[in-house]
Design a protein around this motif. Structure first.
Motif, PDB file in Angstrom:
ATOM      1  N   MET A   1       3.889  35.565 -33.511  1.00  0.00           N
ATOM      2  CA  MET A   1       4.784  34.274 -32.604  1.00  0.00           C
ATOM      3  C   MET A   1       5.488  34.255 -31.279  1.00  0.00           C
ATOM      4  N   GLY A   2       5.583  34.336 -30.118  1.00  0.00           N
ATOM      5  CA  GLY A   2       6.380  34.876 -29.157  1.00  0.00           C
ATOM      6  C   GLY A   2       7.187  33.462 -29.259  1.00  0.00           C
ATOM      7  N   LYS A   3       8.567  33.787 -28.454  1.00  0.00           N
ATOM      8  CA  LYS A   3       9.305  32.701 -28.533  1.00  0.00           C
ATOM      9  C   LYS A   3       9.294  31.193 -27.768  1.00  0.00           C
ATOM     10  N   PRO A   4       9.810  30.039 -28.552  1.00  0.00           N
ATOM     11  CA  PRO A   4       9.769  29.248 -28.614  1.00  0.00           C
ATOM     12  C   PRO A   4       9.147  28.439 -27.083  1.00  0.00           C
ATOM     13  N   ASP A   5       8.653  27.180 -26.581  1.00  0.00           N
ATOM     14  CA  ASP A   5       8.706  26.471 -25.622  1.00  0.00           C
ATOM     15  C   ASP A   5      10.239  25.679 -25.140  1.00  0.00           C
ATOM     16  N   THR A   6      11.234  26.230 -24.705  1.00  0.00           N
ATOM     17  CA  THR A   6      12.181  25.112 -25.262  1.00  0.00           C
ATOM     18  C   THR A   6      12.469  25.214 -23.102  1.00  0.00           C
ATOM     19  N   THR A  86      17.671  23.159 -31.042  1.00  0.00           N
ATOM     20  CA  THR A  86      18.052  23.664 -32.275  1.00  0.00           C
ATOM     21  C   THR A  86      16.816  23.620 -33.128  1.00  0.00           C
ATOM     22  N   ARG A  87      15.721  23.015 -33.769  1.00  0.00           N
ATOM     23  CA  ARG A  87      15.031  23.112 -34.782  1.00  0.00           C
ATOM     24  C   ARG A  87      13.713  23.217 -34.071  1.00  0.00           C
ATOM     25  N   LEU A  88      13.173  22.930 -33.174  1.00  0.00           N
ATOM     26  CA  LEU A  88      12.053  23.997 -32.617  1.00  0.00           C
ATOM     27  C   LEU A  88      13.038  25.993 -32.312  1.00  0.00           C
ATOM     28  N   VAL A  89      13.781  26.027 -32.272  1.00  0.00           N
ATOM     29  CA  VAL A  89      14.045  27.817 -32.749  1.00  0.00           C
ATOM     30  C   VAL A  89      14.063  27.699 -34.336  1.00  0.00           C
ATOM     31  N   THR A  90      14.421  27.217 -34.671  1.00  0.00           N
ATOM     32  CA  THR A  90      14.547  27.170 -36.019  1.00  0.00           C
ATOM     33  C   THR A  90      12.722  27.314 -36.314  1.00  0.00           C
ATOM     34  N   ALA A  92      10.448  28.096 -35.119  1.00  0.00           N
ATOM     35  CA  ALA A  92       9.607  29.239 -34.688  1.00  0.00           C
ATOM     36  C   ALA A  92      10.041  30.518 -34.817  1.00  0.00           C
ATOM     37  N   ALA A  93      11.639  31.248 -35.489  1.00  0.00           N
ATOM     38  CA  ALA A  93      11.725  31.615 -36.567  1.00  0.00           C
ATOM     39  C   ALA A  93      11.106  31.482 -37.882  1.00  0.00           C
ATOM     40  N   LYS A  94      11.261  30.492 -38.585  1.00  0.00           N
ATOM     41  CA  LYS A  94      10.292  30.418 -39.953  1.00  0.00           C
ATOM     42  C   LYS A  94       9.158  30.808 -39.712  1.00  0.00           C
ATOM     43  N   ALA A  95       8.592  30.395 -38.432  1.00  0.00           N
ATOM     44  CA  ALA A  95       7.055  30.735 -38.583  1.00  0.00           C
ATOM     45  C   ALA A  95       6.863  32.087 -38.133  1.00  0.00           C
ATOM     46  N   LYS A  96       7.243  32.965 -37.406  1.00  0.00           N
ATOM     47  CA  LYS A  96       8.011  34.644 -37.526  1.00  0.00           C
ATOM     48  C   LYS A  96       7.931  35.304 -38.466  1.00  0.00           C
ATOM     49  N   ALA A  97       9.297  34.314 -39.087  1.00  0.00           N
ATOM     50  CA  ALA A  97       9.097  35.525 -39.975  1.00  0.00           C
ATOM     51  C   ALA A  97       8.092  35.446 -41.458  1.00  0.00           C
TER      52      ALA A  97
END
Length: 105
Positions: A1-6, A86-90, A92-97
């Motif tokens: 998954m790429g970077k979240p679209d913020t 912050t929620r979106l970035v978190t 995305a990070a959880k999905a990537k992990a």
């Protein structure tokens, strides 16, 4: 998954920050209708009192209260937008992990 679209949230945060700066400079354009009416009513009332030679203290307090309410509203909007970012970035990070941990070599 790429970077979240913020990008949309970042643009909204910047726009709201510009509004906050304008309110701190006492510009009327970022105010909503209720705040604008409160300020203009206080200015009109204070003008009438000043023309009659009476104290304008109540009108000045009303104007200060309206400006501080507008500042508070915009600060709350910025905080909410930053929390959403912050929620979106978190997420995305959880999905990537999760994606990385589900693989095995």
């Amino acid at each position: 998954m790429g970077k979240p679209d913020t990008r949309r949230l970042e643009r909204e945060i910047q726009h709201t920050s510009r509004k906050l700066t304008a309110v701190q400079n006492r510009e009327l354009w970022p105010l909503d209708g209720r705040e604008r009416r409160a300020i203009l009513a206080a200015v009109a009332g204070g003008g009438i009192k000043a023309a009659r030679g009476k104290s304008t203290g109540r009108a000045e307090r009303s104007i200060d209260t309206a400006w501080s309410a507008a500042e508070t509203r915009l600060i709350a909007e910025i905080t909410a937008l930053q929390g959403e970012r912050t929620r979106l970035v978190t997420e995305a990070a959880k999905a990537k992990a999760a994606k990385k941990s589900s693989r095995w070599w």
